[in-house]
Design an enzyme around this catalytic site. Structure first.
Site, PDB file in Angstrom:
ATOM      1  N   CYS B  55       0.825  -1.216   0.000  1.00 65.42           N
ATOM      2  CA  CYS B  55       0.000   0.000   0.000  1.00 65.42           C
ATOM      3  C   CYS B  55       0.862   1.271   0.000  1.00 65.42           C
ATOM      4  O   CYS B  55       1.996   1.262   0.487  1.00 65.42           O
ATOM      5  CB  CYS B  55      -0.907   0.006   1.230  1.00 65.42           C
ATOM      6  SG  CYS B  55      -2.349  -1.055   1.033  1.00 65.42           S
ATOM      7  N   ALA B  61       9.512  -4.970   3.759  1.00 66.97           N
ATOM      8  CA  ALA B  61      10.363  -5.886   4.530  1.00 66.97           C
ATOM      9  C   ALA B  61      11.776  -5.333   4.732  1.00 66.97           C
ATOM     10  O   ALA B  61      12.400  -5.574   5.758  1.00 66.97           O
ATOM     11  CB  ALA B  61      10.421  -7.248   3.832  1.00 66.97           C
ATOM     12  N   ASN B 153       0.118 -13.285 -10.853  1.00 70.30           N
ATOM     13  CA  ASN B 153      -0.578 -14.366 -10.155  1.00 70.30           C
ATOM     14  C   ASN B 153      -1.750 -13.720  -9.453  1.00 70.30           C
ATOM     15  O   ASN B 153      -1.553 -12.901  -8.565  1.00 70.30           O
ATOM     16  CB  ASN B 153       0.321 -15.030  -9.107  1.00 70.30           C
ATOM     17  CG  ASN B 153       1.433 -15.838  -9.733  1.00 70.30           C
ATOM     18  OD1 ASN B 153       1.298 -16.361 -10.834  1.00 70.30           O
ATOM     19  ND2 ASN B 153       2.553 -15.942  -9.029  1.00 70.30           N
ATOM     20  N   HIS B 166      -1.357  -6.377  -8.305  1.00 69.88           N
ATOM     21  CA  HIS B 166       0.052  -6.221  -8.677  1.00 69.88           C
ATOM     22  C   HIS B 166       0.492  -7.335  -9.614  1.00 69.88           C
ATOM     23  O   HIS B 166      -0.182  -8.354  -9.745  1.00 69.88           O
ATOM     24  CB  HIS B 166       0.944  -6.238  -7.424  1.00 69.88           C
ATOM     25  CG  HIS B 166       1.058  -7.584  -6.773  1.00 69.88           C
ATOM     26  ND1 HIS B 166       0.024  -8.147  -6.029  1.00 69.88           N
ATOM     27  CD2 HIS B 166       2.064  -8.503  -6.749  1.00 69.88           C
ATOM     28  CE1 HIS B 166       0.403  -9.336  -5.578  1.00 69.88           C
ATOM     29  NE2 HIS B 166       1.630  -9.584  -6.008  1.00 69.88           N
ATOM     30  N   MET B 316      -4.362 -30.344 -12.102  1.00 72.17           N
ATOM     31  CA  MET B 316      -3.410 -30.906 -13.060  1.00 72.17           C
ATOM     32  C   MET B 316      -2.470 -31.807 -12.271  1.00 72.17           C
ATOM     33  O   MET B 316      -1.413 -31.379 -11.812  1.00 72.17           O
ATOM     34  CB  MET B 316      -2.614 -29.793 -13.753  1.00 72.17           C
ATOM     35  CG  MET B 316      -3.418 -28.947 -14.698  1.00 72.17           C
ATOM     36  SD  MET B 316      -3.819 -29.836 -16.235  1.00 72.17           S
ATOM     37  CE  MET B 316      -4.751 -28.533 -17.073  1.00 72.17           C
ATOM     38  N   VAL B 317      -2.881 -33.016 -12.060  1.00 71.12           N
ATOM     39  CA  VAL B 317      -2.140 -33.915 -11.168  1.00 71.12           C
ATOM     40  C   VAL B 317      -1.906 -35.244 -11.879  1.00 71.12           C
ATOM     41  O   VAL B 317      -2.056 -35.337 -13.097  1.00 71.12           O
ATOM     42  CB  VAL B 317      -2.932 -34.105  -9.854  1.00 71.12           C
ATOM     43  CG1 VAL B 317      -2.944 -32.819  -9.034  1.00 71.12           C
ATOM     44  CG2 VAL B 317      -4.372 -34.554 -10.140  1.00 71.12           C
TER      45      VAL B 317
HETATM   46  O1  G1P Z   1       6.556 -14.424  -5.625  1.00 66.09           O
HETATM   47  P1  G1P Z   1       5.480 -14.849  -4.672  1.00 66.09           P
HETATM   48  O2  G1P Z   1       4.184 -14.166  -4.937  1.00 66.09           O
HETATM   49  O3  G1P Z   1       5.915 -14.739  -3.254  1.00 66.09           O
HETATM   50  O4  G1P Z   1       5.243 -16.411  -4.951  1.00 66.09           O
HETATM   51  C1  G1P Z   1       4.413 -16.953  -5.926  1.00 66.09           C
HETATM   52  O5  G1P Z   1       4.885 -16.721  -7.239  1.00 66.09           O
HETATM   53  C2  G1P Z   1       6.146 -17.309  -7.569  1.00 66.09           C
HETATM   54  C3  G1P Z   1       6.416 -17.057  -9.039  1.00 66.09           C
HETATM   55  O6  G1P Z   1       5.410 -17.560  -9.864  1.00 66.09           O
HETATM   56  C4  G1P Z   1       6.157 -18.804  -7.262  1.00 66.09           C
HETATM   57  O7  G1P Z   1       7.451 -19.314  -7.432  1.00 66.09           O
HETATM   58  C5  G1P Z   1       5.679 -19.099  -5.845  1.00 66.09           C
HETATM   59  O8  G1P Z   1       5.595 -20.486  -5.647  1.00 66.09           O
HETATM   60  C6  G1P Z   1       4.329 -18.438  -5.635  1.00 66.09           C
HETATM   61  O9  G1P Z   1       3.875 -18.657  -4.339  1.00 66.09           O
HETATM   62  O1  G1P Z   2      -9.808 -39.240 -11.913  1.00 64.86           O
HETATM   63  P1  G1P Z   2     -10.201 -38.371 -10.763  1.00 64.86           P
HETATM   64  O2  G1P Z   2      -9.645 -38.830  -9.467  1.00 64.86           O
HETATM   65  O3  G1P Z   2     -11.687 -38.149 -10.729  1.00 64.86           O
HETATM   66  O4  G1P Z   2      -9.561 -36.932 -11.071  1.00 64.86           O
HETATM   67  C1  G1P Z   2      -8.270 -36.529 -10.724  1.00 64.86           C
HETATM   68  O5  G1P Z   2      -7.253 -37.199 -11.469  1.00 64.86           O
HETATM   69  C2  G1P Z   2      -7.272 -36.991 -12.883  1.00 64.86           C
HETATM   70  C3  G1P Z   2      -6.085 -37.705 -13.479  1.00 64.86           C
HETATM   71  O6  G1P Z   2      -4.865 -37.255 -12.926  1.00 64.86           O
HETATM   72  C4  G1P Z   2      -7.256 -35.490 -13.222  1.00 64.86           C
HETATM   73  O7  G1P Z   2      -7.455 -35.331 -14.606  1.00 64.86           O
HETATM   74  C5  G1P Z   2      -8.349 -34.749 -12.463  1.00 64.86           C
HETATM   75  O8  G1P Z   2      -8.227 -33.351 -12.728  1.00 64.86           O
HETATM   76  C6  G1P Z   2      -8.207 -35.029 -10.979  1.00 64.86           C
HETATM   77  O9  G1P Z   2      -9.209 -34.372 -10.259  1.00 64.86           O
END
Ligand code: G1P
Ligand code: G1P
Lengths: 351, 351
Positions: B55, B61, B153, B166, B316-317
């Site tokens: 602000c 920091a 972000n 920001h 996305m896992v």
């Molecule tokens: O820089 P920040 O806002 O503290 O942190 C955020 O953005 C970064 C850059 O994308 C990432 O590496 C961090 O994991 C995320 O928490």
């Molecule tokens: O298959 P699930 O457990 O319903 O879904 C999960 O695993 C999938 C495969 O990694 C992903 O695409 C989904 O986004 C996630 O929520």
């Protein structure tokens, strides 16, 4: 000028399995975290819930009733991302609008009849049964499909929608991006250096010890030199092995043991059921079963999201999505933390 | 066999900017979601908080006091992942243990003095000031650094730790992975097809209209044919432009207008301040300023995580991390939803 210290000085490290770089900025751990805090996983899952579609005896979405299984249990995913009979989108596309056919199957495999247990708390003999089923799946689905991806999403943070211990298997008639990368990188390495990439790597890491988390006669777990996720690990056989079904009975028992040890350490790190996505990469299957795959070495990746505590994760956002993956502690620091942890599960101590 | 329907039949689509594929399984939207639900963003951020280091008038920091700024405000990141003077890790590495020097700077830029405002709620003239600063940054940092990554972000879900509007700028002496990919893909395309990839693409999308979300005289926003995130968009100039500083005054006003329209639609989609990571990709800078960069076209990527509602995101896992990115609705469905939304911000209607 000061001499280079990986804990203090940002640098790039090369990932030879993905042909890309990771930015290591370990001094970033000093910054205070004021962002999102995750809900710790609930610790009150009932052992049996008749409304949970993964439990023995439950009714699933398609109306089928699960058997009263007492070990592992496999069924077809009721909402599969890959189906065996999707029609072809056709060929002859403009270079900017290319599509191609994707066919496959998706299965779910429960590890255990109880909902309130996880792999590190299971008996080695029970884990061994999971491993045997994994190997069977590669044989069965690999006969037809090019790539059989076994993976486990553990924890709500990793998009897992059911606390019952289970993994998934998605088999496809194409090589997924990550598989194609691993294929190309390992092939090029063998050609250039005369030894399979991960065979050489495991030998060198076993010697160096610096990044080793746990090891036994047949297996090695390291935080790889090029790890992206804070506590990412790579599980490797010491022997040259192409695929899960090639593992001997002894190697499978030994795998059950090292998985239990690794996952116990993970849980002990922040005294929480540690979330992660994990999965196996082995030589492609289907028509590739006939080909020379000596550049391939079987391995499993563990990608856990937590960074600072049970509730503070690493966000792979902004810079990571648009520019370059970045990590906030060195792989050596992560390995050191994991290595020092006890191998008795924190939940066992408390009772 | 039924004829191919992209909404019903999974298929792969090619991303020519990243040389990879995305699995489109739109029938997956039918599955019920029982997994993690996100906290909706808080809607009670005070306009001014003297304890918020972003602000006007606050202490940061490092002890510095922010000026009473009334437009944009830029400062050095107090916990930079890239520093200008890190020593070199040395060369002559084993192929499996390669590292290299990374040098750079990280800056933060506030968009506005108020903490309770976001880009879609700002006046076009205020957004224009943000755009001008972005362009200045590319000139200033691009004189020295190879790549200047501007990114935002937005939202706690995207790891953003401060609600004050920001963005960040991380400049580096190396081409990050994503930049190197975009460089290679665009270079190869021009060589092969005689026209810059994204210039041709924008023309074809403007003609097809199917994936267009908003457009004006100078700009086009589409859900790209190869979108990975559910409501991912690509913002493109119609003219061939290398970098942000090359934009004319008219094009900048026009950009402010289209950003406001796009981001209003995003907020209106689930009536929530829409989280995302966004960032600009333009021709590399530093020594590349002297080179022929005609294969490059300036563009911005928007990567929003939400899938079903304000509180249900795409994870996305598992399969995505280990095998292949996968999406649960077609890009055409996403574009259609966004296109149909009004351009008056939902918060404006309510008051
Ligand atoms: O820089 P920040 O806002 O503290 O942190 C955020 O953005 C970064 C850059 O994308 C990432 O590496 C961090 O994991 C995320 O928490
Ligand atoms: O298959 P699930 O457990 O319903 O879904 C999960 O695993 C999938 C495969 O990694 C992903 O695409 C989904 O986004 C996630 O929520």
């Amino acid at each position: 000028k000061p001499t280079f210290d990986p804990k203090e000085h940002q640098h790039l490290r090369y990932n030879p399995l993905r042909d890309s770089w990771v930015l290591v900025s370990a001094h970033r751990m000093k910054r205070p975290w004021k962002g999102q805090v995750e809900k710790p996983p609930e610790d009150n899952t009932p052992r049996h819930d008749p409304n949970n579609p993964l439990c023995p005896g439950s009714v699933r979405a398609n109306g089928e009733v699960n058997p009263e299984y007492d070990s592992t249990f496999m069924f077809d995913n009721d909402f599969p991302a890959l189906q065996p009979d999707a029609p072809d989108p056709g060929s002859d596309h403009h270079p900017l609008f290319q599509s191609k056919a994707a066919r496959g199957v998706c299965k779910v495999m429960c590890f255990h009849p109880w909902s309130d247990i996880t792999l590190p708390l299971m008996q080695p003999a029970e884990i061994r049964k999971v491993i045997d089923k994994w190997a069977d799946l590669i044989v069965e689905l690999g006969a037809e499909y090019t790539w059989v991806q076994i993976f486990e999403n553990k924890g709500a943070m990793m998009g897992c929608s059911n606390p019952h211990p289970h993994c998934q298997v998605w088999a496809s008639n194409f090589l997924p991006n990550e598989a194609a990368l691993a294929e190309r990188c390992q092939r090029d390495f063998l050609q250039k250096h005369g030894e399979p990439l991960l065979v050489q790597y495991a030998r060198m890491e076993a010697q160096a010890q610096e990044r080793v988390v746990v090891e036994n006669e047949h297996w090695l777990v390291v935080v790889p030199y090029w790890a992206t996720w804070p506590f990412q690990t790579l599980l490797l056989p010491r022997r040259h092995v192409f695929r899960l079904p090639d593992l001997t009975a002894q190697e499978r028992d030994s795998l059950a043991s090292i998985m239990k040890r690794l996952l116990t350490k993970y849980d002990n790190l922040f005294e929480v059921s540690f979330p992660y996505s994990m999965g196996w990469h082995g030589a492609p299957t289907g028509s590739h079963l006939q080909e020379d795959m000596s550049h391939w070495q079987l391995h499993a990746h563990y990608y856990p999201p937590l960074l600072r505590s049970a509730t503070i994760r690493k966000f792979m956002v902004g810079y990571e999505m648009l520019a370059n993956e970045q990590r906030d502690l060195t792989p050596e620091q992560a390995a050191d933390q994991l290595r020092k942890l006890g191998e008795e599960h924190y939940k066992m101590k408390k009772t």
